[in-house]
Design an enzyme around this catalytic site. Sequence first.
Site, PDB file in Angstrom:
ATOM      1  N   LYS A   1       0.956  -1.080  -0.009  1.00 40.08           N
ATOM      2  CA  LYS A   1       0.053   0.040  -0.103  1.00 40.08           C
ATOM      3  C   LYS A   1       0.836   1.165   0.089  1.00 40.08           C
ATOM      4  CE  LYS A   1      -2.160   3.262   1.831  1.00 40.08           C
ATOM      5  NZ  LYS A   1      -1.693   4.651   1.203  1.00 40.08           N
TER       6      LYS A   1
ATOM      7  N   GLU B   1       9.658   1.281  10.848  1.00 38.86           N
ATOM      8  CA  GLU B   1      10.916   2.535  10.682  1.00 38.86           C
ATOM      9  C   GLU B   1      10.068   3.627  10.675  1.00 38.86           C
ATOM     10  OE1 GLU B   1      13.973   2.099   7.722  1.00 38.86           O
ATOM     11  OE2 GLU B   1      13.980   4.275   7.597  1.00 38.86           O
TER      12      GLU B   1
ATOM     13  N   CYS C   1      14.025  10.197   6.808  1.00 39.22           N
ATOM     14  CA  CYS C   1      13.877  10.003   8.340  1.00 39.22           C
ATOM     15  C   CYS C   1      15.137  10.306   8.926  1.00 39.22           C
ATOM     16  CB  CYS C   1      13.301   8.599   8.511  1.00 39.22           C
ATOM     17  SG  CYS C   1      14.320   7.387   7.505  1.00 39.22           S
TER      18      CYS C   1
ATOM     19  N   GLU D   1       9.390  15.871  14.723  1.00 42.18           N
ATOM     20  CA  GLU D   1      10.058  15.682  13.319  1.00 42.18           C
ATOM     21  C   GLU D   1       9.484  16.737  12.381  1.00 42.18           C
ATOM     22  OE1 GLU D   1       9.176  11.880  11.008  1.00 42.18           O
ATOM     23  OE2 GLU D   1      11.114  11.787  10.749  1.00 42.18           O
TER      24      GLU D   1
HETATM   25  P1  NDP Z   1       2.237   8.855   7.611  1.00 43.64           P
HETATM   26  O1  NDP Z   1       3.052   8.077   8.412  1.00 43.64           O
HETATM   27  O2  NDP Z   1       0.656   9.010   7.841  1.00 43.64           O
HETATM   28  O3  NDP Z   1       2.135   8.074   6.291  1.00 43.64           O
HETATM   29  C1  NDP Z   1       2.863   6.762   5.816  1.00 43.64           C
HETATM   30  C2  NDP Z   1       2.126   5.820   5.119  1.00 43.64           C
HETATM   31  O4  NDP Z   1       1.240   5.175   6.086  1.00 43.64           O
HETATM   32  C3  NDP Z   1       1.653   6.197   3.941  1.00 43.64           C
HETATM   33  O5  NDP Z   1       1.415   5.149   2.978  1.00 43.64           O
HETATM   34  C4  NDP Z   1       0.042   6.507   4.467  1.00 43.64           C
HETATM   35  O6  NDP Z   1      -0.827   6.417   3.480  1.00 43.64           O
HETATM   36  C5  NDP Z   1      -0.327   5.340   5.461  1.00 43.64           C
HETATM   37  N1  NDP Z   1      -1.181   5.264   6.405  1.00 43.64           N
HETATM   38  C6  NDP Z   1      -1.581   6.641   6.814  1.00 43.64           C
HETATM   39  N2  NDP Z   1      -2.477   6.209   7.856  1.00 43.64           N
HETATM   40  C7  NDP Z   1      -2.498   5.030   7.963  1.00 43.64           C
HETATM   41  C8  NDP Z   1      -3.407   3.984   8.592  1.00 43.64           C
HETATM   42  N3  NDP Z   1      -4.164   4.439   9.559  1.00 43.64           N
HETATM   43  N4  NDP Z   1      -3.423   2.757   8.538  1.00 43.64           N
HETATM   44  C9  NDP Z   1      -2.252   2.135   7.431  1.00 43.64           C
HETATM   45  N5  NDP Z   1      -1.780   3.095   6.826  1.00 43.64           N
HETATM   46  C10 NDP Z   1      -1.794   4.378   6.651  1.00 43.64           C
HETATM   47  O7  NDP Z   1       2.797   9.900   7.266  1.00 43.64           O
HETATM   48  P2  NDP Z   1       2.433  11.338   6.304  1.00 43.64           P
HETATM   49  O8  NDP Z   1       2.220  11.152   4.971  1.00 43.64           O
HETATM   50  O9  NDP Z   1       1.020  11.634   6.812  1.00 43.64           O
HETATM   51  O10 NDP Z   1       3.306  12.435   6.807  1.00 43.64           O
HETATM   52  C11 NDP Z   1       3.372  12.962   8.277  1.00 43.64           C
HETATM   53  C12 NDP Z   1       4.699  12.919   8.849  1.00 43.64           C
HETATM   54  O11 NDP Z   1       5.331  11.587   8.746  1.00 43.64           O
HETATM   55  C13 NDP Z   1       5.783  13.633   7.956  1.00 43.64           C
HETATM   56  O12 NDP Z   1       5.865  14.983   8.172  1.00 43.64           O
HETATM   57  C14 NDP Z   1       7.198  13.001   8.708  1.00 43.64           C
HETATM   58  O13 NDP Z   1       7.574  13.750   9.821  1.00 43.64           O
HETATM   59  C15 NDP Z   1       6.576  11.647   8.826  1.00 43.64           C
HETATM   60  N6  NDP Z   1       7.153  10.527   7.744  1.00 43.64           N
HETATM   61  C16 NDP Z   1       8.215   9.961   8.154  1.00 43.64           C
HETATM   62  C17 NDP Z   1       8.587   8.903   7.000  1.00 43.64           C
HETATM   63  C18 NDP Z   1      10.123   8.146   7.248  1.00 43.64           C
HETATM   64  O14 NDP Z   1      10.699   7.791   6.351  1.00 43.64           O
HETATM   65  N7  NDP Z   1      10.158   7.953   8.524  1.00 43.64           N
HETATM   66  C19 NDP Z   1       8.137   9.139   5.688  1.00 43.64           C
HETATM   67  C20 NDP Z   1       6.778   9.713   5.629  1.00 43.64           C
HETATM   68  C21 NDP Z   1       6.153  10.416   6.554  1.00 43.64           C
HETATM   69  P3  NDP Z   1      -1.407   7.885   2.819  1.00 43.64           P
HETATM   70  O15 NDP Z   1      -0.438   8.703   2.552  1.00 43.64           O
HETATM   71  O16 NDP Z   1      -2.330   7.378   1.560  1.00 43.64           O
HETATM   72  O17 NDP Z   1      -2.236   8.250   3.785  1.00 43.64           O
END
Ligand code: NDP
Length: 504
Positions: free
Chosen positions: A184, A259, A293, A395
């Site tokens: 996903k 992660e 990250c 973050e």
């Molecule tokens: P999220 O953690 O919400 O998203 C990461 C993934 O999880 C996406 O595929 C998202 O799908 C999915 N997701 C979101 N909600 C759910 C759920 N309830 N159940 C299952 N899957 C879910 O990050 P965001 O994109 O909202 O970004 C917010 C913050 O997260 C960033 O500002 C950053 O700080 C952090 N982040 C950290 C990352 C890392 O590499 N450690 C990577 C990305 C974000 P969808 O996007 O379709 O909602």
Amino acid sequence: MKTTVSSIEGSRQGLFINGEFVAPKNGNYIASYDPTTGERWYDLAEADADDVAAAVAAANAAFRNPAWRRMTQTDRGALVRKLAELVRANADTLAEIETRDNGKLLKETWAQMRSMPDSYHYFAGMADKLQGDTIPINRADTLNINLREPLGVVGMITPWNSPLMLLTGTLAPCLAIGNTVVIKPSEHATASTLALAELIHEAGFPAGVVNVVTGTGKSAGEALTRHPGVAKYVFTGSTATGRRIAGNAAQNLVPCSMELGGKSPHVVFGDVEIEHAVNGVVSGVFAAAGQTCVAGSRCFVEASIYDKFIDALIARTARIRVGLPTVDDTDIGPLALADQLSKVEGYVASGVKEGAKVAAGGRRPQKEGLSSGGWYYEPTVMVDAQNDMGFMRDEIFGPVVGVMPFRDEAEMIALANDSHYGLASGIWTKDIDRALRFANQIEAGTVWVNTYRSASFMSANGGFKESGYGRRGGFEVMHEFSRLKNVIIDYSGAMQDPFVIRLK
Ligand code: NDP
């Protein structure tokens, strides 16, 4: 591969389930936007629980299908290698697609796509090297062995910042071991994962071995993480979402590999070449517009060189070129999402309210040739920072570094470890004893000495504390995606009467 940036433009992208691209059962699509203009560039299928159930069913059927289950390790390795070569042949197109989707610099996505085949080959090579063991047992004529076998269906929820590279580190070993997968991707960057699905099909993986369900986290993500037919989850993203996914998975007693976020400390001692350390700090936090990250977003500088270091950091930051991600002389492209831009602006404003000062950047760039609708932000240095300020604790995932001085090693370690995160860390010093003391005391899964963001798929990476658990990379990962089965064999050929044993 047929897919290109122009074939995606304005199109409706389907789901990849059981070896074919299909429309979502509910007929719903959502828009994906171009970060350089903020304009829509394609629509992605908005899968719901029904589509997710179909993908998990296909993956479970594929797991039990002899075409996959009984495929020899050597043949499975060969198939993963075939995929590696298809990725190599299409690396430029995959890079262009991903850059268009998330705004990451083309030179960076190129570098990532070109390194991915090596990673696939590395894990393909493990397909026939994963082995169990033989264990002693207190009985004669008995063989006690541990078998290593695949887990079943692995659910992978990937983020938008480096979708394909982050996927590779878990997809390649999963396939090499014989698992099946439902991916996903983030709704904000799905195109490159769908293009990869086309290559997976072309490579000849049996139908259902890899499935891709696109859509929102709230709908498709939730449905996947609540589904009882999944054996393990791999998640990369925010700590808040990781917590939620782990909670869902716990209901089905399913393990996760997480992660999550970071607020990594980057430490500079007075004995280094300032120019080198500045380059390290700048690349550690501003690369990919800070959307990594491991970004070294808290910078601690020995008081004796603090003023000199700040001057050099400001001067270097001012030379960073913000621009279109496809142009060679751009150093920082746009942020991937409109929400990220608001988040960055919010943290800089709150930092200023709490007493920090913007020493460089701190605004959207005003530059000819950049669309005002694009999600650009200047690389930003905040001084007079304190470790307890909001922008130093959370973050941000944007191009913002907070800098503060420290007096001695004890104070530095206390500051560096004063975070609920523990993903990565860096230290600049010429004193090897000091570097080793730091490596020993820092609460982080990765320690860089006189470098930053240097990584290899051959070593295991992951977080401490709220940065998650589980490791990716290296041989460790083969144990993350396989399980032990204990088998005891009696070869005496004479099973004793079970009731013959007496107390005396
Ligand atoms: P999220 O953690 O919400 O998203 C990461 C993934 O999880 C996406 O595929 C998202 O799908 C999915 N997701 C979101 N909600 C759910 C759920 N309830 N159940 C299952 N899957 C879910 O990050 P965001 O994109 O909202 O970004 C917010 C913050 O997260 C960033 O500002 C950053 O700080 C952090 N982040 C950290 C990352 C890392 O590499 N450690 C990577 C990305 C974000 P969808 O996007 O379709 O909602």
